[in-house]
Design a protein around this motif. Structure first.
Motif, mmCIF file in Angstrom:
data_model
loop_
_atom_site.group_PDB
_atom_site.id
_atom_site.type_symbol
_atom_site.label_atom_id
_atom_site.label_comp_id
_atom_site.label_asym_id
_atom_site.label_seq_id
_atom_site.Cartn_x
_atom_site.Cartn_y
_atom_site.Cartn_z
ATOM 1 N N GLU A 118 0.825 -1.205 0.000
ATOM 2 C CA GLU A 118 0.000 0.000 0.000
ATOM 3 C C GLU A 118 0.860 1.256 0.000
ATOM 4 N N ASP A 119 1.942 1.248 0.765
ATOM 5 C CA ASP A 119 2.811 2.424 0.835
ATOM 6 C C ASP A 119 3.472 2.712 -0.508
ATOM 7 N N ARG A 152 2.307 1.822 -3.465
ATOM 8 C CA ARG A 152 1.259 2.297 -4.386
ATOM 9 C C ARG A 152 0.959 3.776 -4.151
ATOM 10 N N LEU A 153 0.945 4.204 -2.877
ATOM 11 C CA LEU A 153 0.700 5.601 -2.573
ATOM 12 C C LEU A 153 1.811 6.475 -3.136
ATOM 13 N N GLN A 154 3.054 6.067 -2.954
ATOM 14 C CA GLN A 154 4.168 6.858 -3.481
ATOM 15 C C GLN A 154 4.117 6.914 -5.001
ATOM 16 N N TYR A 211 1.622 9.587 -5.935
ATOM 17 C CA TYR A 211 2.193 10.929 -5.830
ATOM 18 C C TYR A 211 3.152 11.210 -6.998
ATOM 19 N N TRP A 253 -8.218 6.973 -8.451
ATOM 20 C CA TRP A 253 -7.254 6.269 -7.607
ATOM 21 C C TRP A 253 -7.882 5.906 -6.263
ATOM 22 N N THR A 254 -8.643 6.814 -5.667
ATOM 23 C CA THR A 254 -9.312 6.522 -4.393
ATOM 24 C C THR A 254 -10.227 5.324 -4.539
ATOM 25 N N GLU A 268 -8.128 2.146 -4.710
ATOM 26 C CA GLU A 268 -7.578 1.734 -3.419
ATOM 27 C C GLU A 268 -8.663 1.187 -2.489
ATOM 28 N N LEU A 276 -6.038 7.671 3.315
ATOM 29 C CA LEU A 276 -5.296 7.046 2.224
ATOM 30 C C LEU A 276 -4.102 7.884 1.807
ATOM 31 N N MET A 277 -4.134 9.181 2.119
ATOM 32 C CA MET A 277 -3.034 10.086 1.768
ATOM 33 C C MET A 277 -2.462 10.731 3.019
#
Length: 293
Positions: free
Chosen positions: A83-84, A86-88, A91, A194-195, A198, A271-272
């Motif tokens: 998950e981390d 994917r978040l990066q 961004y 994206w939200t 996820e 999520l962010m």
């Protein structure tokens, strides 16, 4: 009715047993025509996605062209279990795609008095968290209006007259916020998509989240009817909620609870968390909601 037929006869379509669904109008109100547009930019019309029936039985909302345009990005996410990470990647993709760290590539020059790209997706969400009746709030309401066809019902004051002062102010702030920005609405398209990606990946069997909202002046809200003792309320076209009732109590003298369909969720601060620290807001598009106190 066929000429000469009587009620209850075989030729009559008004027989007492026909066309009875047991519903009253106030049990299942549709989204009023003065709260929606006839067109939008997703796969369901506003009259459906904004209805109470949709709140109870949601289906996926897909913005026109977004998944096709960014298919390589979502394929990259599919292959990443973390998950981390994917978040990066989200961004990084936003920064590269919209040149957020190199605005000169998007046409900005030192000689321009108003800086192009000054308002981006993160600044807009932070601005909403600070004040939903700000310029950032007007831009987000305008994006929901454009993409989902839901008209704003409040911006600094209730919007009931589309020739009135409150609607004029909304249009003015919408234009101010969008002027000379760097594809800001397209940035919001990707935030929503994206939200949704996820949420579906992290909570594959979840159709709703129970959320809370603090508010003032309950009597000023548009109540369209009731169902099973619950008021059916037409909310603004975008609204702040929270997962915590105690947090909601900080923002109003009363708190409502409702089940928010996952497809109506635009953004979840959790999520962010790296960029939206200290916030626990959920931004959800509006429509008709059954709410409890």
């Amino acid at each position: 009715m066929v000429d000469g037929a009587t009620s209850g006869s075989a030729a009559c379509d008004k027989a007492p047993a026909l066309c009875r669904d047991g519903d009253k109008a106030c049990d299942n109100p549709t989204l009023p025509p003065w709260a929606r547009l006839s067109i939008n930019r997703c796969n369901l019309p506003a009259v459906i996605l904004g209805s109470y029936t949709y709140q109870q039985h949601p289906s996926a909302l897909v913005l026109d062209g977004v998944l096709e345009l960014h298919r390589d990005f979502f394929a990259l996410l599919d292959a990443e279990p973390s998950e981390d990470v994917r978040l990066q990647r989200f961004y990084d993709y936003m920064s590269v795609s919209f040149r957020l760290d190199a605005l000169e590539d998007a046409g900005y020059s030192q000689g321009v008095s108003k800086r192009r790209g000054r308002l981006n997706y993160l600044k807009l969400i932070r601005g909403w968290h600070f004040n939903s009746d700000s310029v950032e709030g007007a831009v987000l309401k305008a994006w929901v209006e454009s993409r989902f066809g839901l008209l704003p019902r409040h911006h600094r004051a209730p919007i009931r007259d589309f020739s009135g002062e409150s609607y004029r102010l909304y249009l003015e702030q919408r234009a101010t916020g969008l002027y000379n920005t760097n594809a800001l609405e397209a940035q919001l398209d990707l935030v929503y998509s994206w939200t949704q990606y996820e949420l579906k990946r992290r909570f594959p069997d979840t159709s709703h989240f129970t959320l809370f909202r603090g508010l003032n002046r309950w009597e000023a809200h548009e109540v369209l009817g009731e169902h099973a003792g619950q008021p059916l309320v037409l909310l603004n076209n975008v609204n702040s909620f929270t997962f915590q009732r105690e947090r909601a109590e900080e923002f109003g003298d009363s708190v409502i609870r409702t089940r928010v369909p996952v497809p109506r969720i635009f953004c979840v601060a959790r999520l962010m968390a790296a960029r939206l620290q200290g916030e626990d807001e959920v931004l959800a598009i509006g429509g008709v909601y059954g709410v409890g106190a």
